[in-house]
Scaffold this motif. Structure first.
Motif, PDB file in Angstrom:
ATOM      1  N   SER A 347       0.839  -1.218   0.000  1.00 44.73           N
ATOM      2  CA  SER A 347       0.000   0.000   0.000  1.00 44.73           C
ATOM      3  C   SER A 347       0.864   1.254   0.000  1.00 44.73           C
ATOM      4  N   ASN A 348       1.959   1.215   0.768  1.00 45.69           N
ATOM      5  CA  ASN A 348       2.882   2.362   0.813  1.00 45.69           C
ATOM      6  C   ASN A 348       3.527   2.624  -0.543  1.00 45.69           C
ATOM      7  N   LEU A 349       3.713   1.559  -1.320  1.00 54.04           N
ATOM      8  CA  LEU A 349       4.381   1.691  -2.612  1.00 54.04           C
ATOM      9  C   LEU A 349       3.411   2.024  -3.747  1.00 54.04           C
ATOM     10  N   ALA A 350       2.159   1.591  -3.591  1.00 57.85           N
ATOM     11  CA  ALA A 350       1.197   1.695  -4.689  1.00 57.85           C
ATOM     12  C   ALA A 350       0.685   3.115  -4.907  1.00 57.85           C
ATOM     13  N   PHE A 351       0.610   3.908  -3.825  1.00 59.53           N
ATOM     14  CA  PHE A 351      -0.007   5.231  -3.929  1.00 59.53           C
ATOM     15  C   PHE A 351       0.924   6.318  -3.388  1.00 59.53           C
ATOM     16  N   THR A 352       0.831   7.484  -3.985  1.00 58.50           N
ATOM     17  CA  THR A 352       1.604   8.637  -3.502  1.00 58.50           C
ATOM     18  C   THR A 352       0.744   9.552  -2.644  1.00 58.50           C
TER      19      THR A 352
END
Length: 394
Positions: A347-352
């Motif tokens: 989740s931390n990597l998927a969205f900014t």
């Protein structure tokens, strides 16, 4: 059998680690939504500058945990994968094929479900979130079922979760990177080749691998490939040899279980689940991204595992593990929907966008809670199947 002993130690550490994970998550959510919430959330964003000799190492507490300490977590994951491939459940084709196929189904179907809800939208990059299974949490919950769970089912779920980790690692490496800086990547590749040669020369001093491993981690971080991948790559160049307890791989794996299960993963939970639940948060969960995550984990995981397992058993001579019936498998398949650590990590990597990331994490927490409750309910109402009844592996 030393590896059976190591598996039991691993299972016990994961069992306690799962309980700690749950407690830390509850504490983090409580603090984030209390009168100390602003201070608590701000703490994780405090910068810690460890830069020296021209190396840029100025990151927040949360980044040091997610990109630094979690690399150690991935190092252990890599060592466990290596163990299973060479001396464990995955070393035999007949034993490995069912959990491998089941894990693939448990990754493909949830990803497709998420894309069904989110294809063509700003949140379609979250397809990797419901693909993951949390080993610590799933085995921790499985332990609550006690003697109702056959030992072979514990091994099956562990093997499935490890294959799941391989899938998650590949997804992170292929889809969640920040663009490649080739100079750093080539240096990282050179370090790996050097360490591989040391391994082939049977140099068994751990320091000779761990110190260059720190440089490998830095180069991977600067290359644009997520630095935690360095942990997995390092694991596979550390010397390993069957049941030999004196090998560096065995020693390191045994040494890492406690600090990771009791410190690193609970700390990750504290840093990443401090989510402020603003008014109307529930309405955010029923949007496409939240629905894709929850449906993918709670329904997609068991559906994929059972469909792919059923097809494999129907079309080949592969059978269920000894003493495991379809209801046992259903309970384990539902528990595989506990995504937690890896799902939150993705989740931390998927969205900014911070808000999208936060609500994705809430969806993961809710889905994992439902999967744990339903999985346990099924297992509590399931009897162990005796070998010889039905089509089972001997």
């Amino acid at each position: 059998m030393e590896w059976t002993k190591l598996f039991k130690e691993f299972f016990d550490s994961e069992k306690i680690g799962g309980v700690l994970l749950a407690l830390c998550t509850a504490l983090s959510l409580l603090l984030a939504n209390s009168g100390w919430g602003e201070t608590y959330v701000h703490f994780w964003h405090t910068k810690i500058d460890l830069s020296f000799a021209g190396l840029d190492l100025n990151y927040s507490v949360e980044q040091w945990i997610n990109d630094g300490l979690m690399t150690v977590f991935f190092l252990l994951v890599g060592l466990e994968i290596e163990r299973e491939l060479y001396a464990g459940e995955l070393s035999s084709f007949s034993n490995a094929i069912l959990p491998v196929v089941a894990a693939i189904g448990g990754m493909v179907v949830p990803a497709c479900i998420h894309l069904l809800f989110n294809a063509g939208t700003a949140t379609q990059s979250g397809f990797g979130i419901p693909m993951a299974t949390d080993i610590a949490f799933s085995l921790g919950v499985l332990a609550f079922a006690g003697n109702r769970v056959p030992y072979s089912l514990k091994i099956f779920l562990t093997a499935l979760a490890i294959i799941d980790d391989i899938g998650a690692i590949l997804v992170i490496a292929l889809f969640y990177n920040a663009g490649v800086h080739w100079t750093y990547l080539l240096i990282a590749a050179g370090i790996l080749v050097f360490l591989f040669l040391l391994s082939r020369l049977r140099i068994n001093y751990l320091a000779f691998y761990l110190l260059p491993g720190l440089v490998l981690w830095y180069c991977m971080m600067k290359s644009g490939i997520h630095p935690t991948i360095a942990g997995v790559l390092l694991a596979f160049v550390i010397p390993f040899s069957g049941n030999n307890e004196s090998t560096p791989s065995y020693k390191l794996q045994k040494a890492l279980h406690v600090p990771i299960g009791y410190f690193i993963v609970p700390l990750f939970a504290l840093a990443n689940t401090g989510i402020v639940l603003n008014e109307g948060w529930l309405s955010q969960i029923v949007r496409p991204n939240g629905l894709g995550i929850i449906t993918g984990l709670v329904l997609g995981k068991p559906l994929g595992i059972l469909l792919f397992s059923g097809a494999m058993i129907k079309l080949t001579k592969v059978a269920l593990p000894s003493n495991v019936g379809w209801k046992n498998l259903l309970g384990a398949a539902v528990l595989a929907g506990i995504g937690f650590t890896m799902s939150i990590f993705i989740s931390n990597l998927a969205f900014t966008d911070d808000e999208t990331t936060s609500y994705a994490k809430v969806a993961v927490l809710l889905a994992s809670l439902v999967a744990a409750a339903v999985g346990l309910l099924i297992l509590f109402n399931t009897k162990t199947q005796k070998t010889g009844k039905g089509k089972q592996r001997t």
